[in-house]
Write an enzyme that holds these catalytic residues in place. Structure first.
Site, mmCIF file in Angstrom:
data_model
loop_
_atom_site.group_PDB
_atom_site.id
_atom_site.type_symbol
_atom_site.label_atom_id
_atom_site.label_comp_id
_atom_site.label_asym_id
_atom_site.label_seq_id
_atom_site.Cartn_x
_atom_site.Cartn_y
_atom_site.Cartn_z
ATOM 1 N N TRP A 7 19.508 25.713 -6.554
ATOM 2 C CA TRP A 7 20.779 25.119 -5.949
ATOM 3 C C TRP A 7 21.615 24.277 -6.845
ATOM 4 O O TRP A 7 22.654 23.671 -6.246
ATOM 5 C CB TRP A 7 19.959 24.419 -4.960
ATOM 6 N N LYS A 50 19.477 36.741 -5.122
ATOM 7 C CA LYS A 50 18.936 35.777 -4.002
ATOM 8 C C LYS A 50 19.440 34.287 -4.422
ATOM 9 O O LYS A 50 18.814 33.560 -5.312
ATOM 10 C CB LYS A 50 17.520 35.871 -3.848
ATOM 11 N N PRO A 51 20.117 33.683 -3.583
ATOM 12 C CA PRO A 51 20.666 32.092 -3.813
ATOM 13 C C PRO A 51 19.662 31.200 -3.052
ATOM 14 O O PRO A 51 18.689 31.788 -2.357
ATOM 15 C CB PRO A 51 21.827 31.893 -3.074
ATOM 16 N N GLY A 82 14.942 28.470 -12.344
ATOM 17 C CA GLY A 82 14.531 27.254 -11.359
ATOM 18 C C GLY A 82 13.389 26.435 -12.056
ATOM 19 O O GLY A 82 13.394 26.523 -13.283
ATOM 20 N N GLU A 137 14.303 31.279 -16.960
ATOM 21 C CA GLU A 137 15.238 29.914 -17.423
ATOM 22 C C GLU A 137 14.731 28.613 -16.443
ATOM 23 O O GLU A 137 15.064 28.744 -15.391
ATOM 24 C CB GLU A 137 16.576 30.101 -17.224
ATOM 25 N N LEU A 138 13.840 27.692 -17.219
ATOM 26 C CA LEU A 138 13.365 26.770 -16.402
ATOM 27 C C LEU A 138 13.560 25.492 -16.557
ATOM 28 O O LEU A 138 14.659 25.114 -17.285
ATOM 29 C CB LEU A 138 11.695 27.136 -16.589
ATOM 30 N N CYS A 194 19.723 21.519 -15.855
ATOM 31 C CA CYS A 194 18.682 21.828 -16.721
ATOM 32 C C CYS A 194 18.998 21.185 -17.980
ATOM 33 O O CYS A 194 17.901 20.513 -18.611
ATOM 34 C CB CYS A 194 18.467 23.272 -16.615
ATOM 35 N N GLU A 218 10.644 15.939 -15.323
ATOM 36 C CA GLU A 218 12.011 16.315 -15.288
ATOM 37 C C GLU A 218 12.590 15.426 -13.833
ATOM 38 O O GLU A 218 12.113 15.864 -12.762
ATOM 39 C CB GLU A 218 12.211 17.469 -15.227
HETATM 40 P P1 NAD Z 1 13.101 26.305 -7.623
HETATM 41 O O1 NAD Z 1 12.226 26.811 -8.703
HETATM 42 O O2 NAD Z 1 12.335 25.618 -6.386
HETATM 43 O O3 NAD Z 1 13.806 27.682 -7.038
HETATM 44 C C1 NAD Z 1 14.456 28.554 -7.733
HETATM 45 C C2 NAD Z 1 14.815 29.874 -6.825
HETATM 46 O O4 NAD Z 1 13.687 30.713 -6.449
HETATM 47 C C3 NAD Z 1 15.300 29.562 -5.330
HETATM 48 O O5 NAD Z 1 16.313 30.549 -5.326
HETATM 49 C C4 NAD Z 1 14.237 29.581 -4.541
HETATM 50 O O6 NAD Z 1 14.484 29.961 -3.199
HETATM 51 C C5 NAD Z 1 13.236 30.574 -5.260
HETATM 52 N N1 NAD Z 1 11.814 30.551 -5.030
HETATM 53 C C6 NAD Z 1 11.147 29.386 -4.738
HETATM 54 N N2 NAD Z 1 9.990 29.759 -4.639
HETATM 55 C C7 NAD Z 1 9.736 31.096 -4.928
HETATM 56 C C8 NAD Z 1 8.531 31.726 -5.155
HETATM 57 N N3 NAD Z 1 7.467 31.449 -5.114
HETATM 58 N N4 NAD Z 1 8.901 33.209 -5.916
HETATM 59 C C9 NAD Z 1 10.168 33.504 -5.953
HETATM 60 N N5 NAD Z 1 11.118 32.596 -5.756
HETATM 61 C C10 NAD Z 1 11.049 31.612 -5.401
HETATM 62 O O7 NAD Z 1 14.273 25.490 -8.269
HETATM 63 P P2 NAD Z 1 15.218 24.623 -7.690
HETATM 64 O O8 NAD Z 1 14.535 23.274 -7.254
HETATM 65 O O9 NAD Z 1 16.131 25.536 -6.835
HETATM 66 O O10 NAD Z 1 16.312 24.139 -9.091
HETATM 67 C C11 NAD Z 1 15.906 22.831 -9.958
HETATM 68 C C12 NAD Z 1 15.157 23.604 -11.351
HETATM 69 O O11 NAD Z 1 15.875 24.677 -11.655
HETATM 70 C C13 NAD Z 1 14.976 22.422 -12.142
HETATM 71 O O12 NAD Z 1 13.782 22.408 -12.869
HETATM 72 C C14 NAD Z 1 15.956 22.799 -13.373
HETATM 73 O O13 NAD Z 1 15.741 22.354 -14.631
HETATM 74 C C15 NAD Z 1 16.043 24.483 -13.091
HETATM 75 N N6 NAD Z 1 17.308 24.836 -13.907
HETATM 76 C C16 NAD Z 1 16.917 25.659 -15.097
HETATM 77 C C17 NAD Z 1 18.169 26.178 -15.771
HETATM 78 C C18 NAD Z 1 17.903 26.916 -17.022
HETATM 79 O O14 NAD Z 1 18.959 27.688 -17.474
HETATM 80 N N7 NAD Z 1 16.765 26.445 -17.953
HETATM 81 C C19 NAD Z 1 19.361 26.165 -15.221
HETATM 82 C C20 NAD Z 1 19.600 25.349 -13.780
HETATM 83 C C21 NAD Z 1 18.230 24.833 -13.111
#
Ligand code: NAD
Length: 463
Positions: free
Chosen positions: A138, A162-163, A213, A235-236, A269, A366
């Protein structure tokens, strides 16, 4: 609309909240398992024609950039409404998404000749995988949607995008706009609540998963992709350190560090998430950062006077306030902020903390919010060791006047990218990869082409 470019529609909707007001600002389709099957089937059906014509693909990508630029104002307004960031940050995000379509439209690649002797010619071709699942968080919905979908499309894959359920609206609009550019089934946008991501990753019709994520979700995505060995890019999370050297100019460091720590309300991130500073510069740097935090206008991103918007969602807001409370309980001092702001929205004061050290959660974990811990050090080697002592390894920076000395320390950071006197400076052409828990796989420029294709080798006799 659930699936841009596909005939399937759904009646079930879920609420999307404006984080600045806490009110419902839109509703998004809550895609069912059957509808997801239809989206993946549409992607599979569109694939053979899409993979076969690279010149047509490049034309579509170039046209997509034009279409997105034409709708930039509308997309930026949607993004600010559901994500919270100031309008000018949303406008930058839309511009970067469009620029990525344009960049890949200009990228041509052909077979690589690895042997060309009298007897044999050996060529390495690159083949796309098929339907690719692109899962986006998000914090940067459109920028990351483009970062995931564009290289996949450019290399002849089709995409199911999927957003996050917190920010589906701008991405659905992007899908609607681009349904007039790409053939049906090539780019499918599906929105839904918690389980949809899980179903998408497990779907047998998906051949590659490109996920951005949190590290915890990335780990479960990797496990879910394992049974049929789906290809993966992850990408985490990150916990980027900035190391300030003893010859640094404090005012310049404060100016350089502040934006990468607080842009997008710290929800990046690659945000600077901890600063190591020598004793002699500590007080001046804390004061300079706190002064900047005090000048930042926090408010609704739709207001042009706003410098920083709200935290995107209630769960993240509670995580941030919890980390700050924990730090204060462990002896930290809030040089600026240190508290949430009155809502209805999920606003948090820009916060600069000192008086803490490694081992406190806000330093080790983080935070992903508008909170910056500043940590003292005595010895540069010790600061480097502490910066590297993290399960994360996304990026880092070193700040100082002697550029050779700063670079020699930056080169020893355990991460994918290190900067000297900068943070978050990136081009489309360089590789982007996190080490350790920050990711798996490489994206960016030609690396994205490789990570969305597999090599196919042809040996041909000359006679
Ligand atoms: P999240 O892991 O909660 O969700 C990411 C996406 O995965 C969303 O679309 C979510 O709906 C989906 N999702 C959730 N559970 C799932 C599952 N079990 N299986 C498959 N999909 C699932 O992350 P967030 O809270 O939306 O984003 C914040 C995180 O993203 C932070 O840790 C940040 O550092 C990371 N991030 C990393 C980068 C990078 O390029 N390394 C860039 C931006 C954000």
């Amino acid at each position: 609309m659930t699936m841009a470019g596909s005939p399937v529609r759904t009646e079930a909707l879920f609420d999307v909240l404006d984080p600045a007001t806490g009110e419902v600002c839109g509703r998004a389709p809550d895609c069912t398992g059957e509808q997801l099957d239809a989206a993946v089937a549409a992607a599979a059906g569109a694939w053979p024609a899409w993979r076969s014509d690279a010149a047509y693909r490049r034309r579509c990508l170039a046209e997509a950039a034009v279409v997105l630029r034409g709708a930039a104002g509308e997309l930026a307004a949607l993004l600010t409404m559901e994500q919270g960031k100031p309008l000018r940050e949303s406008a930058t995000e839309v511009a970067r998404a469009a620029a990525r379509f344009e960049y890949f439209a200009g990228l041509e690649y052909g077979p690589q000749v690895v042997e060309d002797g009298d007897e044999w010619r050996v060529e390495v071709h690159r083949r796309p995988f098929g339907p690719v699942a692109a899962l986006v968080p998000w914090n940067l919905p459109l920028q990351l949607a483009a970062a995931k979908a564009v290289p996949a499309l450019a290399t002849g894959n089709t995409v199911v995008l999927k957003p996050s359920p917190h920010t589906p609206l701008a991405t659905l609009e992007l899908g609607r706009l681009l349904a007039g550019v790409f053939p049906p089934g090539v780019l499918n946008v599906v929105s839904g609540r918690a389980d949809l991501g899980r179903l998408l990753v497990r779907h047998p019709g998906i051949r590659k998963v490109n996920f951005t994520g949190s590290t915890a979700t990335g780990q479960s995505v990797a496990a879910a992709a394992a049974p049929d060995l789906k290809r993966l890019t992850l990408e985490l999370g990150g916990n980027d350190a900035a190391i300030v050297l003893d010859d640094a100019d404090v005012e310049r460091v404060a100016e350089g560090v502040f934006a990468p720590a607080f842009a997008n309300c710290g929800q990046l991130c690659l945000a600077i998430k901890r600063v190591y500073v020598p004793d002699a510069l500590h007080d001046d740097l804390v004061a300079a950062l706190a002064a900047r935090a005090g000048q930042l206008t926090v408010g609704n991103g739709a207001d042009p006077a706003t410098g920083m918007g709200p935290v995107n969602n209630r769960a993240q807001f509670e995580r941030v306030t919890g980390l700050v409370a924990d730090a204060l309980a462990h002896g930290a001092r809030a040089a600026a902020g240190g508290h949430a702001l009155d809502g209805p929205g999920t606003f948090h004061a820009p916060t600069v903390l000192d008086g803490l050290t490694d081992g406190v959660r806000v330093v080790d974990e983080e935070q992903f919010g508008p909170v910056l811990p500043v940590i003292r050090y005595r010895d540069t080697e010790d600061a480097l060791a502490r910066a590297n002592n993290s399960p994360y390894g996304l990026a880092g920076s070193v700040w100082g006047t002697d550029l050779d000395r700063a670079a020699s320390i930056a080169e020893r950071m355990e991460c994918g990218t290190a900067w000297v006197n900068a943070h978050i400076r990136m081009t489309f052409t360089e590789p982007f990869a996190g080490s350790k828990w920050s990711g798996l796989g490489v994206s960016g420029g030609e690396w994205s082409l490789h990570s969305h294709t597999e090599p196919f080798v042809v040996h041909r006799p000359k006679k």
